[in-house]
Design an enzyme around this catalytic site. Structure first.
Site, PDB file in Angstrom:
ATOM      1  N   PHE A 125       0.834  -1.050  -0.025  1.00 20.28           N
ATOM      2  CA  PHE A 125       0.018  -0.040   0.014  1.00 20.28           C
ATOM      3  C   PHE A 125       0.917   1.162  -0.081  1.00 20.28           C
ATOM      4  O   PHE A 125       1.783   1.411   0.878  1.00 20.28           O
ATOM      5  CB  PHE A 125      -0.998  -0.032   1.016  1.00 20.28           C
ATOM      6  N   ASP A 194       1.369  -4.484   8.767  1.00 16.77           N
ATOM      7  CA  ASP A 194       0.307  -3.918   8.416  1.00 16.77           C
ATOM      8  C   ASP A 194      -0.854  -4.445   8.412  1.00 16.77           C
ATOM      9  O   ASP A 194      -0.829  -5.521   7.422  1.00 16.77           O
ATOM     10  CB  ASP A 194       0.470  -2.797   7.383  1.00 16.77           C
ATOM     11  N   TYR A 219     -11.217   2.074  10.242  1.00 13.00           N
ATOM     12  CA  TYR A 219     -12.375   2.242   9.716  1.00 13.00           C
ATOM     13  C   TYR A 219     -12.759   1.136   8.639  1.00 13.00           C
ATOM     14  O   TYR A 219     -13.728   1.186   7.715  1.00 13.00           O
ATOM     15  CB  TYR A 219     -12.433   3.735   9.178  1.00 13.00           C
ATOM     16  N   LYS A 220     -12.138  -0.044   8.438  1.00 11.54           N
ATOM     17  CA  LYS A 220     -12.367  -0.925   7.232  1.00 11.54           C
ATOM     18  C   LYS A 220     -13.361  -1.919   8.001  1.00 11.54           C
ATOM     19  O   LYS A 220     -14.278  -1.742   8.425  1.00 11.54           O
ATOM     20  CB  LYS A 220     -11.100  -1.478   6.875  1.00 11.54           C
ATOM     21  N   ARG A 368     -12.583  -4.098  -6.844  1.00 14.80           N
ATOM     22  CA  ARG A 368     -12.462  -4.670  -5.660  1.00 14.80           C
ATOM     23  C   ARG A 368     -13.912  -4.739  -5.088  1.00 14.80           C
ATOM     24  O   ARG A 368     -14.731  -3.870  -5.125  1.00 14.80           O
ATOM     25  CB  ARG A 368     -11.754  -3.832  -4.829  1.00 14.80           C
TER      26      ARG A 368
HETATM   27  C1  LIG Z   1      -6.274   1.564   4.505  1.00 18.52           C
HETATM   28  C2  LIG Z   1      -4.825   1.469   4.789  1.00 18.52           C
HETATM   29  C3  LIG Z   1      -4.017   2.178   5.348  1.00 18.52           C
HETATM   30  C4  LIG Z   1      -4.492   3.638   5.825  1.00 18.52           C
HETATM   31  O1  LIG Z   1      -3.787   4.442   6.363  1.00 18.52           O
HETATM   32  P1  LIG Z   1      -4.238   5.628   7.077  1.00 18.52           P
HETATM   33  O2  LIG Z   1      -3.136   6.419   7.301  1.00 18.52           O
HETATM   34  O3  LIG Z   1      -5.037   5.440   8.464  1.00 18.52           O
HETATM   35  O4  LIG Z   1      -5.157   6.373   6.315  1.00 18.52           O
HETATM   36  C5  LIG Z   1      -2.838   1.976   5.718  1.00 18.52           C
HETATM   37  N1  LIG Z   1      -2.219   0.716   5.129  1.00 18.52           N
HETATM   38  C6  LIG Z   1      -2.958  -0.200   4.427  1.00 18.52           C
HETATM   39  C7  LIG Z   1      -2.404  -1.353   4.196  1.00 18.52           C
HETATM   40  C8  LIG Z   1      -4.208   0.169   4.067  1.00 18.52           C
HETATM   41  O5  LIG Z   1      -4.737  -0.522   3.573  1.00 18.52           O
END
Ligand SMILES: *Cc1c(COP(=O)(O)O)cnc(C)c1O
Length: 409
Positions: A125, A194, A219-220, A368
């Site tokens: 990511f 992560d 938030y997921k 997705r």
């Molecule tokens: C959604 C997501 C994030 C989100 O990062 P924020 O700093 O909370 O916006 C980070 N890493 C991964 C792999 C994600 O899927």
């Protein structure tokens, strides 16, 4: 081929079906984007109203103590710990995933004198890669990004920390967290996982794998609400050694002593930085509590069954329409979403949204579909694929309004 009657029977046999009514979900909508923003639990709506009116409105500053605000980051952290195989006092809710990753990587670098490289994989990511990039510039260290199949070969005495996302945000492929952690440790590297797409979705056991650091998103699949705070895990054995680089006042061992010299909290508390966002924290707590009401193994089984059905329906109903599966077929290797590739993926997703099926698009060609077993039904899978077929058969996606890019996809 699974028939509508069989799909209905699957829903009737689903012991988790009752959780759906615990969410506010617009009627007729098939929401397959809970891996990006989980829907609103009914109780969250009530909790936010109560926190605002009574705790903030009436209680004012007393609520830091009387309503348990001050302990919320560790209290909710302990609840999340149960979802990821961590112990009490090893998880803290704070900041965003990006910021927590920065804290972990900076701590790991400091704990590994003589080792100067942060390692990750291409296709991770972007924020994870960006945070490494920024931290490398700040600390005079380096970061390297290599393809997944070259990761283990790259582990040598220069690597301070390996950071990976457990479930890939595009393909949903799951890394072997325990095996990779072991290989990194054998080479003397620390690991920071992560768990943004794992927590509340696929089983994780940080403690048995001996993971050093982890971060994840609220938030997921935790349904904590837009911009919900994230969490950070630091293995107990590292807590007194991991420096708090973002040494804010609430990470001090005694914040209200107003000491002018920073002395870190002896435990995970040092990973707090400033004042936590209470309204968002309380919303997150409802999401986590609701998830914890369900049997996690049963949820994962249902998620696999839903995804299998979705894939089977795409295979049988979308033949010749140009889709290819971009996720692993094997249940054990696939996380909480199913991705399809299509050269016109963006426009197809827009047209599908107009038909009330919400997924998302990740360029250049990935559609997705988030599979959240807490509130989705087998009927939803059938409905989603039926509407997808309609979008394709009637070539709706060719319409100009579905071909204009938005800023959030
Ligand atoms: C959604 C997501 C994030 C989100 O990062 P924020 O700093 O909370 O916006 C980070 N890493 C991964 C792999 C994600 O899927």
């Amino acid at each position: 081929m699974t028939t509508p009657a069989q799909v209905q029977a699957m829903d009737e046999a689903d012991a988790l079906a009752g959780f759906r009514e615990r969410f506010h979900l617009p009627r007729g909508l098939v929401y397959l984007d809970g891996n990006s923003l989980g829907p609103l639990p009914i109780r969250t709506q009530e909790r936010i109203a109560r926190v605002a009116a009574q705790e903030w409105g009436d209680g004012l500053i007393n609520s830091w103590e009387s309503a348990g605000w001050i302990d919320a980051p560790s209290r909710i952290g302990d609840k999340i710990a149960r979802l990821i195989g961590a112990g009490s006092g090893e998880v803290l809710v704070a900041d965003s995933t990006s910021i927590n990753l920065f804290k972990c990587l900076a701590a790991a670098l400091a704990m590994q004198p003589g080792r100067t490289v942060m390692l990750s994989e291409s296709g991770n990511f972007p924020t994870d890669l960006y945070m490494m990039q920024g931290l490398a510039g700040l600390t005079g260290t380096r970061y390297e990004v290599v393809p997944a199949d070259r990761l283990l070969g790259r582990l040598d005495e220069s690597i301070a920390v390996l950071t990976l996302t457990h479930v890939n945000y595009r393909s949903a492929a799951i890394h072997d967290l325990a095996a990779i952690t072991r290989a990194a440790h054998d080479a003397g590297a620390l690991v920071a996982w992560d768990l943004s797409h794992s927590v509340g979705s696929v089983p994780v056991d940080l403690e048995s794998a001996g993971v050093d650091f982890a971060v994840g998103c609220g938030y997921k699949f935790l349904n904590g609400g837009p911009g919900a705070p994230a969490f950070v895990y630091v293995a107990r054995r590292h807590q007194a050694l991991a420096p708090a680089v973002l040494s804010g006042w609430l990470g001090h061992r005694e914040p209200f002593a107003f000491d002018e010299t920073y002395q870190p909290d002896p435990g995970i508390g040092r990973f707090r930085c400033g004042t936590p966002p209470i309204l968002s924290l309380m919303a997150l707590e409802e999401g986590v509590d609701l998830l914890l009401e369900a049997d996690q193994a049963a949820l994962r089984r249902k998620q696999s069954a839903l995804s299998r059905l979705f894939i089977e329906l795409v295979d049988s109903h979308c033949e010749g329409l140009g889709f290819t599966l971009a996720s692993p077929r094997e249940d054990e290797r696939r996380g909480g979403h199913v991705s399809l590739r299509h050269p016109h993926g963006f426009a197809i997703m827009q047209a599908l949204k107009a038909r009330g099926v919400i997924g998302d698009f990740r360029g250049p060609d990935i559609l997705r579909f988030g599979i959240a077993p807490l509130y989705l039904s087998f009927g939803d899978m059938y409905e989603a694929v039926t509407r997808l077929v309609n979008v394709m058969r009637e070539a709706e996606w060719r319409r100009p309004e579905f071909n204009r890019r938005a800023s959030v996809t």
